[in-house]
Design a protein around this motif. Structure first.
Motif, PDB file in Angstrom:
ATOM      1  N   HIS A 120      -5.697  -3.611 -13.061  1.00 13.98           N
ATOM      2  CA  HIS A 120      -7.026  -3.690 -12.478  1.00 13.98           C
ATOM      3  C   HIS A 120      -7.055  -4.787 -11.422  1.00 13.98           C
ATOM      4  CE1 HIS A 120      -8.542  -1.163 -15.727  1.00 13.98           C
ATOM      5  NE2 HIS A 120      -7.983  -1.976 -16.595  1.00 13.98           N
ATOM      6  N   PRO A 121      -7.890  -4.635 -10.389  1.00 14.99           N
ATOM      7  CA  PRO A 121      -8.050  -5.729  -9.426  1.00 14.99           C
ATOM      8  C   PRO A 121      -8.743  -6.921 -10.053  1.00 14.99           C
ATOM      9  CG  PRO A 121      -9.597  -3.962  -8.957  1.00 14.99           C
ATOM     10  CD  PRO A 121      -8.685  -3.454 -10.023  1.00 14.99           C
ATOM     11  N   GLN A 122      -8.440  -8.095  -9.566  1.00 15.05           N
ATOM     12  CA  GLN A 122      -9.089  -9.327  -9.988  1.00 15.05           C
ATOM     13  C   GLN A 122     -10.066  -9.744  -8.895  1.00 15.05           C
ATOM     14  OE1 GLN A 122     -10.385 -11.162 -11.942  1.00 15.05           O
ATOM     15  NE2 GLN A 122      -8.963 -12.673 -12.789  1.00 15.05           N
ATOM     16  N   VAL A 152      -5.282   6.046  -8.231  1.00 18.19           N
ATOM     17  CA  VAL A 152      -5.791   6.081  -6.858  1.00 18.19           C
ATOM     18  C   VAL A 152      -6.350   4.708  -6.518  1.00 18.19           C
ATOM     19  CG1 VAL A 152      -7.544   7.072  -5.332  1.00 18.19           C
ATOM     20  CG2 VAL A 152      -6.350   8.544  -6.984  1.00 18.19           C
ATOM     21  N   THR A 153      -6.081   4.223  -5.296  1.00 13.12           N
ATOM     22  CA  THR A 153      -6.724   2.996  -4.830  1.00 13.12           C
ATOM     23  C   THR A 153      -6.953   3.093  -3.330  1.00 13.12           C
ATOM     24  OG1 THR A 153      -6.698   0.579  -5.003  1.00 13.12           O
ATOM     25  CG2 THR A 153      -4.668   1.628  -4.290  1.00 13.12           C
ATOM     26  N   CYS A 193      11.026   5.737  -4.591  1.00 18.77           N
ATOM     27  CA  CYS A 193      11.325   6.562  -5.761  1.00 18.77           C
ATOM     28  C   CYS A 193      10.925   5.817  -7.024  1.00 18.77           C
ATOM     29  CB  CYS A 193      12.817   6.889  -5.807  1.00 18.77           C
ATOM     30  SG  CYS A 193      13.351   7.998  -4.488  1.00 18.77           S
ATOM     31  N   LEU A 194      10.053   6.404  -7.799  1.00 19.24           N
ATOM     32  CA  LEU A 194       9.512   5.749  -8.986  1.00 19.24           C
ATOM     33  C   LEU A 194       9.850   6.537 -10.242  1.00 19.24           C
ATOM     34  CD1 LEU A 194       5.967   5.008  -7.499  1.00 19.24           C
ATOM     35  CD2 LEU A 194       7.924   3.439  -7.599  1.00 19.24           C
ATOM     36  N   ASN A 195       9.805   5.850 -11.366  1.00 20.01           N
ATOM     37  CA  ASN A 195      10.066   6.478 -12.655  1.00 20.01           C
ATOM     38  C   ASN A 195       8.849   6.326 -13.562  1.00 20.01           C
ATOM     39  OD1 ASN A 195      11.528   7.597 -14.943  1.00 20.01           O
ATOM     40  ND2 ASN A 195      11.686   5.488 -15.691  1.00 20.01           N
ATOM     41  N   ASP A 196       8.217   7.438 -13.897  1.00 20.68           N
ATOM     42  CA  ASP A 196       7.077   7.456 -14.820  1.00 20.68           C
ATOM     43  C   ASP A 196       6.060   6.369 -14.483  1.00 20.68           C
ATOM     44  OD1 ASP A 196       5.418   8.176 -16.884  1.00 20.68           O
ATOM     45  OD2 ASP A 196       6.715   7.399 -18.486  1.00 20.68           O
ATOM     46  N   ALA A 197       5.602   6.369 -13.222  1.00 22.17           N
ATOM     47  CA  ALA A 197       4.610   5.382 -12.783  1.00 22.17           C
ATOM     48  C   ALA A 197       3.276   5.636 -13.479  1.00 22.17           C
ATOM     49  CB  ALA A 197       4.443   5.454 -11.272  1.00 22.17           C
ATOM     50  N   ARG A 198       2.521   4.572 -13.743  1.00 20.86           N
ATOM     51  CA  ARG A 198       1.279   4.692 -14.497  1.00 20.86           C
ATOM     52  C   ARG A 198       0.040   4.186 -13.757  1.00 20.86           C
ATOM     53  NH1 ARG A 198       2.266   5.615 -19.995  1.00 20.86           N
ATOM     54  NH2 ARG A 198       4.206   6.816 -20.121  1.00 20.86           N
ATOM     55  N   ALA A 199       0.164   3.093 -12.970  1.00 20.04           N
ATOM     56  CA  ALA A 199      -1.035   2.491 -12.361  1.00 20.04           C
ATOM     57  C   ALA A 199      -0.665   1.760 -11.091  1.00 20.04           C
ATOM     58  CB  ALA A 199      -1.719   1.546 -13.352  1.00 20.04           C
ATOM     59  N   ILE A 200      -1.683   1.584 -10.225  1.00 22.85           N
ATOM     60  CA  ILE A 200      -1.493   0.908  -8.945  1.00 22.85           C
ATOM     61  C   ILE A 200      -2.688  -0.002  -8.689  1.00 22.85           C
ATOM     62  CG2 ILE A 200      -2.585   2.830  -7.729  1.00 22.85           C
ATOM     63  CD1 ILE A 200      -0.829   2.250  -5.334  1.00 22.85           C
ATOM     64  N   VAL A 201      -2.415  -1.150  -8.018  1.00 20.04           N
ATOM     65  CA  VAL A 201      -3.497  -2.070  -7.676  1.00 20.04           C
ATOM     66  C   VAL A 201      -3.100  -2.805  -6.403  1.00 20.04           C
ATOM     67  CG1 VAL A 201      -2.633  -4.023  -9.045  1.00 20.04           C
ATOM     68  CG2 VAL A 201      -5.087  -3.822  -8.595  1.00 20.04           C
ATOM     69  N   ARG A 202      -4.071  -3.129  -5.565  1.00 20.76           N
ATOM     70  CA  ARG A 202      -3.822  -3.860  -4.321  1.00 20.76           C
ATOM     71  C   ARG A 202      -3.835  -5.361  -4.610  1.00 20.76           C
ATOM     72  NH1 ARG A 202      -6.524  -4.224   0.974  1.00 20.76           N
ATOM     73  NH2 ARG A 202      -5.050  -5.364   2.279  1.00 20.76           N
ATOM     74  N   THR A 203      -2.943  -6.096  -3.989  1.00 22.90           N
ATOM     75  CA  THR A 203      -2.910  -7.560  -4.116  1.00 22.90           C
ATOM     76  C   THR A 203      -2.749  -8.162  -2.729  1.00 22.90           C
ATOM     77  OG1 THR A 203      -0.510  -7.764  -4.339  1.00 22.90           O
ATOM     78  CG2 THR A 203      -1.761  -7.343  -6.349  1.00 22.90           C
ATOM     79  N   PHE A 204      -2.941  -9.473  -2.648  1.00 22.30           N
ATOM     80  CA  PHE A 204      -2.722 -10.207  -1.401  1.00 22.30           C
ATOM     81  C   PHE A 204      -1.704 -11.308  -1.663  1.00 22.30           C
ATOM     82  CE2 PHE A 204      -6.832  -8.314  -0.639  1.00 22.30           C
ATOM     83  CZ  PHE A 204      -6.771  -7.942   0.698  1.00 22.30           C
ATOM     84  N   ALA A 205      -0.653 -11.352  -0.859  1.00 23.79           N
ATOM     85  CA  ALA A 205       0.333 -12.406  -1.002  1.00 23.79           C
ATOM     86  C   ALA A 205      -0.259 -13.746  -0.575  1.00 23.79           C
ATOM     87  CB  ALA A 205       1.569 -12.087  -0.163  1.00 23.79           C
ATOM     88  N   ALA A 206       0.203 -14.827  -1.185  1.00 25.30           N
ATOM     89  CA  ALA A 206      -0.282 -16.172  -0.830  1.00 25.30           C
ATOM     90  C   ALA A 206       0.062 -16.482   0.612  1.00 25.30           C
ATOM     91  CB  ALA A 206       0.337 -17.215  -1.758  1.00 25.30           C
ATOM     92  N   GLN A 207      -0.883 -17.095   1.314  1.00 21.46           N
ATOM     93  CA  GLN A 207      -0.672 -17.453   2.730  1.00 21.46           C
ATOM     94  C   GLN A 207       0.179 -18.718   2.839  1.00 21.46           C
ATOM     95  OE1 GLN A 207      -1.723 -15.374   5.206  1.00 21.46           O
ATOM     96  NE2 GLN A 207      -2.289 -14.023   3.506  1.00 21.46           N
TER      97      GLN A 207
END
Length: 374
Positions: free
Chosen positions: A82-84, A323-324, A360-374
């Motif tokens: 989940h997104p934070q 989906v995101t 190429c993924l194996n049995d993927a379950r979930a996706i979420v967007r993140t932001f890398a530290a600046q």
């Protein structure tokens, strides 16, 4: 959880398999245009986290390089992502604990342990991630739920009334949860078919023990999702007869949401991020498990229109897992691939510009967007 206008008779919609034909190329796709996006994936059946970096556009708008899939980071019994708040970090629901992790997939914080043995089975967040709600059940034991704030502090918890599980769990609807504000919603299967709905909340603000409503039997609820649009937050239910808003009592309304029509839907996703100049999206998909692998359409609604059959068809897919929405692009996770669509052009012109991002993924379950530290 407001009511919606009654649906008019809806004409059948055509499947748009043509878009999907361009996505069968396997793990060789490239990414073109747009800004930098970082995604975290739950893969390997919930036993690994992986990071996907989509590089920024090169000089003079040159195509950016292929998506880069990071090495798997082992996790134990991952359930969902989940997104934070702020989206720099994300939440990982595991069977034994809820963790906040950084964009580098490193643990940052562990949520406070509840006053019961944690065996988390389903979780959800509010549209702004201010609240996290989850259901725990160890084996066939009692079910408990808990509500947390974004820092991982327990707000309240409750024991649910004894469940009566169905005799055939394979054909029964799944266990699902949703949360809107300070109220949790549970849909669980029951003996004899269909689902029962429970609404959980505290009587007085600040109380640590919440109360559950009496279970209310309904049609089979396949999934739940919360959408905040037009100044209202609504929980929706996917059923065999369409997508229904929940009433204030926590059960499906008498009339389906007109945009999706009276079709069966098995999965629902409500996006937090907005499309350019528009609203968040509610996505609905009929699962392919009962159709012998036949591709099924994913349809999206902008949360505003009330015209019958106005939801747009993005593509027809199999094995869709999550989906995101990020920076105007819709990212679809299947069991073995990551796909991207232009949500802005798709909603305005019907041109979704499908892309296979080449991982190429194996049995993927979930996706979420993140932001890398600046």
């Amino acid at each position: 959880m407001p009511h919606h206008l009654p649906a008019r008779r809806l004409k059948p919609f055509l499947l748009t398999a043509a878009l999907g034909l361009g996505l069968l190329s396997g793990c060789t796709g490239t990414v073109e245009g747009g800004s930098t996006v970082n995604l975290a994936l739950l893969t390997d059946g919930g036993t690994a986290l992986q990071r996907v970096d989509l590089g920024g556009t090169g000089p003079n708008g040159a195509p950016r390089p292929d998506a880069v899939l990071g090495d798997p980071v082992p996790v134990e019994a991952g359930i969902d992502l989940h997104p934070q708040v702020g989206e720099r970090n994300f939440l990982l629901t595991r069977s034994a604990a809820v963790e906040e992790r950084s964009a580098a997939l490193v643990p940052h914080n562990t949520f406070q342990a509840p006053p019961f043995e944690a065996c988390w089975r389903a979780s959800a967040v509010t549209p702004g991630s201010e609240r996290f709600f989850a259901l725990s059940q160890c084996g066939t034991g009692p079910q408990n739920v808990a509500l947390y704030d974004s820092r991982g502090q327990l707000q309240w918890w409750a024991s649910l009334p004894l469940a009566t599980p169905p005799l055939d769990p394979v054909t029964a609807p799944p266990l699902r949860v949703a949360v809107a504000g300070e109220v949790g919603v549970v849909a669980r299967p029951v003996v004899g078919g269909g689902s029962e709905m429970l609404r959980v909340a505290v009587r007085n603000p600040g109380e640590k023990r919440a109360e559950s409503s009496a279970p209310q039997r309904t049609v089979a609820v396949r999934d739940l999702a919360t959408l905040s649009a037009g100044g209202r937050t609504t929980v929706y239910a996917a059923t065999d007869a369409g997508v229904f808003p929940l009433t204030t009592a926590g059960v499906p309304d008498a009339n389906p949401l007109p945009a999706f029509g009276p079709e069966r839907y098995d999965r629902l996703w409500g996006t937090q991020e907005l499309t350019s100049g528009s609203s968040p999206l509610l996505a609905a998909w009929r699962g392919d498990s009962l159709q012998s692998g036949q591709r099924q359409p994913l349809r999206v609604w902008d949360g505003v229109g009330t015209v019958a059959d106005s939801a747009r068809t993005v593509d027809s897919l199999t094995n869709l897992r999550d989906v995101t929405l990020a920076d105007g692009s819709l990212y679809l996770l299947t069991n073995d691939s990551l796909l991207r669509y232009d949500a802005v052009l798709g909603l305005r012109q019907g041109n979704w510009r499908p892309e296979n991002l080449g991982v190429c993924l194996n049995d993927a379950r979930a996706i979420v967007r993140t932001f890398a530290a600046q």
